[in-house]
Design a protein around this motif. Structure first.
Motif, PDB file in Angstrom:
ATOM      1  N   SER A 644     -25.028  44.445 -20.209  1.00 26.27           N
ATOM      2  CA  SER A 644     -25.273  43.576 -21.359  1.00 26.27           C
ATOM      3  C   SER A 644     -25.222  42.112 -20.946  1.00 26.27           C
ATOM      4  CB  SER A 644     -24.218  43.826 -22.441  1.00 26.27           C
ATOM      5  OG  SER A 644     -24.244  42.806 -23.420  1.00 26.27           O
ATOM      6  N   ALA A 712     -26.294  50.424 -26.868  1.00 25.74           N
ATOM      7  CA  ALA A 712     -26.659  49.479 -27.929  1.00 25.74           C
ATOM      8  C   ALA A 712     -25.481  48.661 -28.462  1.00 25.74           C
ATOM      9  CB  ALA A 712     -27.360  50.216 -29.062  1.00 25.74           C
ATOM     10  N   TYR A 715     -24.632  45.702 -26.371  1.00 34.11           N
ATOM     11  CA  TYR A 715     -25.731  44.733 -26.348  1.00 34.11           C
ATOM     12  C   TYR A 715     -25.825  43.985 -27.681  1.00 34.11           C
ATOM     13  CZ  TYR A 715     -27.802  45.980 -21.839  1.00 34.11           C
ATOM     14  OH  TYR A 715     -28.035  46.146 -20.498  1.00 34.11           O
ATOM     15  N   GLY A 716     -25.096  44.499 -28.687  1.00 31.54           N
ATOM     16  CA  GLY A 716     -25.077  43.835 -29.981  1.00 31.54           C
ATOM     17  C   GLY A 716     -26.308  44.064 -30.821  1.00 31.54           C
ATOM     18  N   VAL A 717     -27.017  45.174 -30.552  1.00 30.79           N
ATOM     19  CA  VAL A 717     -28.226  45.497 -31.316  1.00 30.79           C
ATOM     20  C   VAL A 717     -28.204  46.981 -31.665  1.00 30.79           C
ATOM     21  CG1 VAL A 717     -29.587  43.674 -30.220  1.00 30.79           C
ATOM     22  CG2 VAL A 717     -29.562  45.974 -29.218  1.00 30.79           C
ATOM     23  N   THR A 718     -29.138  47.414 -32.476  1.00 31.25           N
ATOM     24  CA  THR A 718     -29.259  48.828 -32.800  1.00 31.25           C
ATOM     25  C   THR A 718     -29.915  49.577 -31.651  1.00 31.25           C
ATOM     26  OG1 THR A 718     -31.449  48.587 -33.790  1.00 31.25           O
ATOM     27  CG2 THR A 718     -29.527  48.237 -35.243  1.00 31.25           C
ATOM     28  N   ALA A 721     -33.589  48.824 -31.629  1.00 26.88           N
ATOM     29  CA  ALA A 721     -33.898  47.499 -31.100  1.00 26.88           C
ATOM     30  C   ALA A 721     -33.755  47.469 -29.584  1.00 26.88           C
ATOM     31  CB  ALA A 721     -33.014  46.450 -31.740  1.00 26.88           C
ATOM     32  N   LEU A 722     -32.741  48.147 -29.062  1.00 28.61           N
ATOM     33  CA  LEU A 722     -32.535  48.162 -27.622  1.00 28.61           C
ATOM     34  C   LEU A 722     -33.700  48.869 -26.924  1.00 28.61           C
ATOM     35  CD1 LEU A 722     -30.517  47.194 -25.512  1.00 28.61           C
ATOM     36  CD2 LEU A 722     -29.451  49.451 -25.597  1.00 28.61           C
ATOM     37  N   ARG A 725     -36.744  46.357 -27.206  1.00 23.03           N
ATOM     38  CA  ARG A 725     -36.612  45.052 -26.552  1.00 23.03           C
ATOM     39  C   ARG A 725     -36.303  45.184 -25.059  1.00 23.03           C
ATOM     40  NH1 ARG A 725     -32.383  41.782 -30.135  1.00 23.03           N
ATOM     41  NH2 ARG A 725     -32.795  40.218 -28.501  1.00 23.03           N
TER      42      ARG A 725
END
Length: 811
Positions: A644, A712, A715-718, A721-722, A725
């Motif tokens: 991350s 996820a 990484y601070g995302v869903t 989203a991971l 992205r």
């Protein structure tokens, strides 16, 4: 303890008459409307009861009286205690945090547990405040607050006994016979019920015109595990399948009941197999014998003797809870017989979570006596405590949910209409006093500081959206704070962790990295509350008192050493190593006896992953080669960061620390397995700081390992989203940065690796170098027939070691 606030009389006949009408114990229908304004109060406190021990909270223990109380009242699912017995009692009966009233440790403040007379004069207990509005108060059972009950407002007190459940026979001088002999006609839990019933009978006969407050503080099921033989027999075969099986069954019942919102907990916490009792007393295990174990290892790994011993211990614990429920039933029946049931509010809770402690004290332990009898001294231990605190982490004394979450049941027939429902707002034992004061009209003394407790009286009528509030914990060096859905928690001597309790009540995914700003905000709030508590707790102390307080320690030397011995040990293998903290994270440095020379500073290697158990013994040979060559090795534990970007500030912090110590500004990087994600992140973010990269079957693509679902959160995302992205976030998609910089690479990887497939990881790095025209700068050693294993060739590769040494030296 003396007090400036004696009982206040009710000053007019009119007020007295009104109070009489509000509280008269007659047929409930007669005075139903008025009587709810000033009910009788029964406050019942268990000791060391786990969150899921009761039947109505998912347990298999027979608790029909408490279950009925819940069916006809309310169950709270986010109610908190302080994590320990004496702080909870002081907080519950005053409405203040224990530290504010000098009932738990604060640095530089004379404070503590037991019967030390330390409370400020303004910190009066509930019975003193309730006396303002005409209540008579009765205490039965464990005290564990300073002074004595009758000096703190209780009209009557009895049975303040701990350490044994069976009464010893007395000699002619009223002293226990030696050797100890025990009566067979008295059991403490039952005697407590006898006493409470007697109090209520006496009240009905002599003080029926006054409302009553009965505080019933059981010692059960606190160790020593003592129970009646007929109760133990009920559970003789219940626990033979083991703690793993019972925990699973409890969780299934909890889910069926809806105890916890499924959005907050969709599974049980992982068992912390390396976490034992909070204090380690090795002599206890010599006394208890080979049946005892101080780790919650899988049940199938225990010996037959251990299984039998452990199953028996839990049967005794269950028997203690079983008998406590019977005792509670007798007290509640007495209230019903007085015609007061509909107009009595009953509250039940525990002072902390179930206990993982193992010790032998008091009357000692005789292994030849029947388990659970008077001359045995058994404790629950971490295996069963983990089960009793299902589904939460940790135990009594800790400030993770397992230590501080309590079952909380409230019954009040004249007020509560949502029979059998749940209340899910966060509450704390400091709220008990606030609630009882609001419903009775009593108040804190004039001049007392504003208490942090908040009344939950409105929650008795209907679940409502509560305003975000802050709750705070500090015990035995363990720290925690909760604001809304966020909770920061730090075990003694460990970094702060951060959890989103709205979807992770079991505290499984540490969000300290992706939400570093939120964590910093919570830590600042924790420190602010600490400073305010110190200020409040010391404002009435003299300079002499403060001088004494400066010499106080959190624990005695014995307990401090026992706690240190009980902490989870980091099992990293660090030849010539030292450990320290960098940016509040564990770090290590293995130093050579004679550092090599380099134009950029002493050469070093940045190693990853630096988790609690890595590096391990498999890398020991390799690290000794580095040290013999004058190369230092360092790493920082950022947890399961999986590459991350949020881990980079901590890598920078380690880098800055090493450079400040005179080490090179261009270290070599070495990543093993998941460590590949760590070092590739560093190289992508800071290519100018990297001399070279070495790897042993390194992970470079987070979709191959650990997968987007696990990666996820950090990484601070869903996960969606991971996945989407990757061009931005996946190290494997950004290796062109490393390749174009021409950083030298040597990687060794097995062709049969199914955990970290070579094609999706090391081969991708090789392709990036080819595309950048820097193919000569990378060596990918493919090992035919090897997978993700401990094959010696991975860890004793002279070519890899020589490459890293030369790169670190700048050669």
């Amino acid at each position: 303890m003396s007090t400036r606030f004696p009982r206040r009389p009710i000053v007019t006949q009119a007020v007295f008459a009104t109070a009489f009408l509000f509280t008269l114990c007659v047929a409930p229908a007669v005075l139903r409307a008025e009587s709810t304004k000033r009910p009788n109060i029964v406050l019942i406190l268990a000791d060391d009861l786990g969150f899921s021990d009761l039947g109505c909270y998912g347990g298999e223990i027979q608790t029909p009286n408490l279950d009925a109380l819940a069916d006809n009242g309310l169950r709270f699912t986010q109610f908190y205690n302080t994590g320990r017995c004496w702080p909870t009692r002081g907080s519950m009966l005053t409405g203040y945090y224990a530290q504010q009233i000098r009932r738990d440790f604060l640095p530089g403040v004379p404070s503590g547990g037991g019967n030390r007379g330390l409370r400020p004069d303004w910190a009066v207990l509930l019975p003193q405040m309730l006396s303002q509005v005409g209540y008579r108060s009765y205490h039965t059972g464990k005290w564990h607050i300073d002074s004595t009950p009758t000096k703190c407002g209780f009209d009557k007190t009895s049975l303040n006994q701990v350490g044994r459940y069976f009464s010893p026979k007395l000699d002619a001088n009223e002293k226990p016979k030696q050797p100890l002999e025990f009566r067979d006609d008295e059991y403490l839990t039952s005697s407590m019920a006898d006493d409470a019933v007697e109090n209520l009978k006496e009240h009905a006969a002599q003080h029926a015109e006054e409302p009553f407050f009965q505080y019933l503080a059981f010692t059960a099921p606190h160790f020593p595990l003592h129970a009646l033989p007929e109760d133990i027999a009920v559970y003789a075969d219940t626990y033979t399948d083991g703690w793993d099986s019972i925990r699973k069954q409890r969780w299934q019942r909890m889910q069926a009941m809806g105890i916890l919102d499924p959005e907050t907990a969709n599974r049980v916490s992982s068992v912390e197999r390396d976490l034992g009792p909070p204090y380690h007393f090795p002599e206890a295990f010599e006394i208890l014998g080979e049946g005892e174990t101080n780790r919650p290892v899988p049940w199938n790994q225990l010996t037959d003797k251990q299984k039998s011993f452990q199953a028996t211990k839990m049967a005794i614990h269950a028997a203690m809870v079983h008998r406590m429920d019977i005792a509670i039933g007798r007290v509640l029946d007495q209230v019903r017989s007085m015609g007061c049931w509909d107009d009595t509010i009953v509250m039940f809770l525990s002072d902390n979570g179930a206990s993982a402690e193992i010790m032998v004290r008091g009357d000692g332990h005789d292994p030849n006596e029947p388990p659970g009898s008077a001359l045995t001294y058994l404790c629950l231990g971490p295996g069963w405590s983990t089960t009793c605190n299902t589904p939460f982490r940790r135990h009594k004394t800790w400030t993770h949910e397992g230590g501080i979450a309590t079952p909380f049941i409230v019954s009040w027939p004249n007020r509560i209409k949502d029979d059998g429902q749940f209340r899910r707002n966060p509450q704390h034992v400091i709220d008990v006093a606030a609630t009882l004061l609001e419903l009775t009209g009593a108040t804190h003394p004039d001049g007392a500081p504003a208490p942090p407790g908040i009344s939950f009286l409105a929650d008795l009528d209907a679940q409502h959206s509560a305003e975000e509030r802050t709750l705070w914990w500090y015990h035995d060096g363990h720290r925690a704070i909760r604001q809304g859905r966020w909770k920061a928690v730090s075990p003694v001597g460990e970094p702060w962790e951060l959890y989103d309790l709205s979807n992770d009540r079991i505290e499984s995914v540490d969000l300290a990295l992706p939400h570093a700003e939120k964590l910093a905000e919570l830590v600042a709030a924790w420190e602010k509350q600490l400073a305010e508590s110190v200020e409040l707790a010391t404002e009435d102390l003299s300079a002499q008192d403060l001088s004494k307080g400066s010499r106080w320690t959190r624990q005695s030397d014995v307990m401090s050493k026992a706690q240190q011995a009980g902490r989870i040990k980091r099992s990293q293998v660090l030849p010539g190593g030292e450990t320290f903290f960098v940016a509040d994270r564990h770090a290590f440095l293995m130093k050579p006896d004679s550092p090599a020379k380099s134009k950029l500073g002493m050469p070093w290697i940045f190693y990853a992953p630096a988790l609690s158990r890595y590096p391990d013994k498999h890398e020991q040979w390799m690290h000794r080669q580095f040290l013999n060559a004058g190369i230092a090795v360092a790493g920082i534990d950022v947890g399961e960061a999986y590459g991350s970007p949020h881990s980079q500030p901590f890598f920078d912090a380690l880098y800055d620390e090493m450079v400040s110590r005179g080490y090179s500004t261009k270290p070599a990087l070495l990543g093993r397995s998941r460590g590949g994600l760590y070092v590739s992140r560093f190289a992508i973010e800071r290519p100018e700081r990297v001399a070279a990269i070495g790897g042993i079957y390194p992970v470079l693509d987070y979709t191959s390992y650990p997968g987007v679902e696990r990666a996820a959160p950090v990484y601070g995302v869903t996960p969606e989203a991971l996945e989407q992205r990757q061009q931005e976030l996946n190290p494997a998609k950004n290796l062109n940065v490393v390749a174009e910089a021409g950083i030298p690479v040597y990687v060794i990887h097995g062709t049969e690796d199914r955990v970290v497939p070579i094609e999706r990881n090391s081969a991708v790095l090789e392709s990036a170098y080819k595309s950048a025209g820097n193919e000569a700068a990378i060596t990918l050693e493919r090992v035919d027939g090897q997978g993700h294993n401990f094959w010696e060739g991975f860890f004793r590769s002279q070519k890899l070691v020589d490459f890293v040494i030369d790169a670190a030296k700048g050669d």
